[in-house]
Design a protein around this motif. Structure first.
Motif, short mmCIF file in Angstrom:
data_model
loop_
_atom_site.label_atom_id
_atom_site.label_comp_id
_atom_site.label_asym_id
_atom_site.label_seq_id
_atom_site.Cartn_x
_atom_site.Cartn_y
_atom_site.Cartn_z
N HIS A 144 6.49 -3.10 6.24
CA HIS A 144 5.47 -2.13 6.35
C HIS A 144 4.94 -1.96 5.01
O HIS A 144 3.60 -1.56 5.12
N LYS B 5 1.78 -4.00 3.99
CA LYS B 5 0.28 -3.67 4.65
C LYS B 5 -0.57 -3.38 3.28
O LYS B 5 -0.15 -2.50 2.39
N GLU C 198 -3.06 -1.41 3.18
CA GLU C 198 -3.34 0.12 3.14
C GLU C 198 -2.58 0.87 4.04
O GLU C 198 -2.75 1.15 5.31
N PRO C 199 -1.19 0.83 3.52
CA PRO C 199 -0.09 1.51 4.53
C PRO C 199 -0.61 3.01 4.77
O PRO C 199 -0.96 3.53 3.86
N VAL C 200 -0.07 3.32 5.87
CA VAL C 200 -0.49 4.94 6.13
C VAL C 200 0.77 5.67 5.68
O VAL C 200 2.18 5.10 6.08
N PHE C 201 0.42 6.80 5.19
CA PHE C 201 1.86 7.68 4.82
C PHE C 201 1.99 8.57 6.03
O PHE C 201 1.08 9.63 6.35
N HIS C 202 3.22 8.29 6.74
CA HIS C 202 3.55 9.08 7.82
C HIS C 202 4.31 10.56 7.71
O HIS C 202 5.16 10.38 6.93
N ARG D 53 -5.12 14.79 0.25
CA ARG D 53 -6.17 14.03 0.35
C ARG D 53 -7.28 13.70 -0.67
O ARG D 53 -7.58 12.42 -1.01
N ILE E 115 -5.17 6.82 0.15
CA ILE E 115 -4.15 6.88 0.92
C ILE E 115 -4.65 7.46 2.49
O ILE E 115 -5.25 8.66 2.37
N SER E 116 -4.27 6.73 3.55
CA SER E 116 -4.48 7.42 4.80
C SER E 116 -3.13 8.19 5.25
O SER E 116 -2.02 7.61 5.03
N PHE E 117 -3.58 9.35 5.61
CA PHE E 117 -2.16 10.26 6.15
C PHE E 117 -2.33 10.50 7.66
O PHE E 117 -3.20 10.68 8.03
N SER E 118 -1.15 10.32 8.16
CA SER E 118 -1.08 10.44 9.62
C SER E 118 0.05 11.74 9.57
O SER E 118 1.19 11.42 9.31
#
Length: 289
Positions: A93, A96, A98-102, A122, A128-131
Motif C-alpha cells: 500500500h 502507491k 499518492e497513498p491516502v492517510f486513513h 490538510r 496528502i489525501s486524508f480519508s
C-alpha cells in the motif's frame, strides 16, 4: 507427452482468515465484527476449514464457542502468518504514488472533534489525501489499513496509544434553557444511545439527585443530541472534550461546575513504529495542539 497431475489444494484463504479471527477472539460474533461479515459467515468458513482438515477446531455451545485442543494448537502460527500478511499488504500500500492517510474515529469524534483539526492538518500537508471512516468499533491497526484511530478507551500505557484528554462529563444545555430551568426535576434529559448510562454515572459521582436518569429521548448519534441541546430541547450530559467548541461559542453552557471522570480517555492509537507512515507523528502532533 507431458503430464500435468492435479496438485493438492489448500483451504480457501478467507476460511483461514475467519478461523484466525475467531480463534483470537474465541468468538464468532467478535470475528464477524472485525471482518465486517455476519457470524453465520464466520461459522460457515470455520466449517469449511474443519471439513478440509477432518478435525473439529471449535466446540459450539449455548454460551458461544470454545477452541478444541487441535484448534488451540493452531492459533499462534495462524496469528503470526496473518500478521506477516498484514505487514506485506501495508508495504504494498505504501508504494502507491499518492497513498491516502486513513483515519478511523468514533462517529462523535469524527463529527465534533476532528473537523477543525483536520482542516489545519490538510493545510500543513497539502500533498496528502486524508480519508476519515466513522465507526463504532475500534479497528486493529496491526491488521487493517488505517494509519490512525481516535476513540474513547482506557489508557494502557503502550507507546502506540497517545492520550489526548480525560473523558469528563457534565450537564450542558442552550443558554436560554439554562435560565428557565431550576435543577433537574421535570427537565427533559437527552441521551446518546451508546452512552445511555451517562446521567446515572454523573449523578452517582457528584451526588446530585436525578429522579429518573434513564428518562428522555435517545439519539443514535451524539452529534444529533448535541444539536437538540443547542436548540433548547433539553439537557445533555456533555462529554467536555467533544462540546468544547460549542461551549466556547456559547451555543451551549454548563449548568454548574460539577463534572466527573468516566474512567476513559480520548486517545489516538497509531501502528507500531515500523508500520507508521513518514508523516504520522507530525500529524499526531498537530492533532494534539
Amino acid at each position: 507427452m507431458s503430464v500435468a497431475p492435479k496438485r493438492p489444494k489448500g483451504p480457501p484463504l478467507n476460511a483461514m482468515r475467519a478461523f484466525e479471527a475467531a480463534a483470537r477472539h474465541v468468538s464468532f460474533v467478535a470475528a464477524a465484527e472485525e471482518l465486517n461479515v455476519t457470524p453465520g459467515a464466520i461459522s460457515q468458513h470455520v466449517k469449511t476449514l474443519e471439513d478440509w482438515s477432518g478435525v473439529a477446531l471449535f466446540r459450539r455451545n449455548a454460551q458461544g464457542v470454545d477452541l478444541t485442543t487441535q484448534g488451540r494448537a493452531l492459533v499462534a502460527e495462524f496469528t503470526v502468518a496473518f500478521d506477516r500478511l498484514a505487514d506485506a499488504t501495508r508495504a504494498l500500500h505504501a508504494l502507491k504514488p499518492e497513498p491516502v492517510f486513513h483515519i478511523a474515529a468514533l462517529p462523535a469524534i469524527a463529527q465534533l472533534w476532528l473537523p477543525k483539526r483536520l482542516s489545519r492538518i490538510r493545510a500543513r500537508f497539502p500533498n496528502i489525501s486524508f480519508s476519515v471512516t466513522a465507526t463504532e468499533t475500534q479497528p486493529s491497526l496491526a491488521r487493517e489499513l488505517f494509519d490512525l484511530a481516535i476513540f474513547f478507551d482506557v489508557p494502557d500505557g503502550s507507546p502506540e496509544q497517545i492520550v489526548i484528554a480525560t473523558d469528563e462529563i457534565a450537564p450542558v444545555c442552550a443558554p436560554d434553557f439554562a435560565r428557565r430551568s431550576d435543577g433537574f426535576e421535570g427537565v427533559t434529559l437527552l441521551h446518546d444511545q451508546s452512552w445511555i448510562d451517562d446521567w446515572a454515572t454523573w449523578s452517582d459521582a457528584v451526588g446530585v439527585r436525578v429522579s429518573d436518569p434513564a428518562s428522555g429521548p435517545q439519539f443514535s448519534l451524539y452529534s444529533l443530541a448535541v444539536e437538540e441541546a443547542k436548540a433548547g430541547a433539553g439537557v445533555l450530559m456533555g462529554h467536555l472534550c467533544l462540546v468544547q467548541e460549542a461551549l466556547a461559542a456559547k451555543s451551549l453552557v454548563r449548568i454548574d461546575d460539577l463534572s466527573c471522570d468516566t474512567g476513559r480517555s480520548l486517545v489516538m492509537a497509531v501502528p507500531p513504529q515500523t508500520r507508521q507512515r513518514h508523516a504520522t507523528m507530525d500529524i499526531v502532533s498537530l492533532l494534539l495542539q
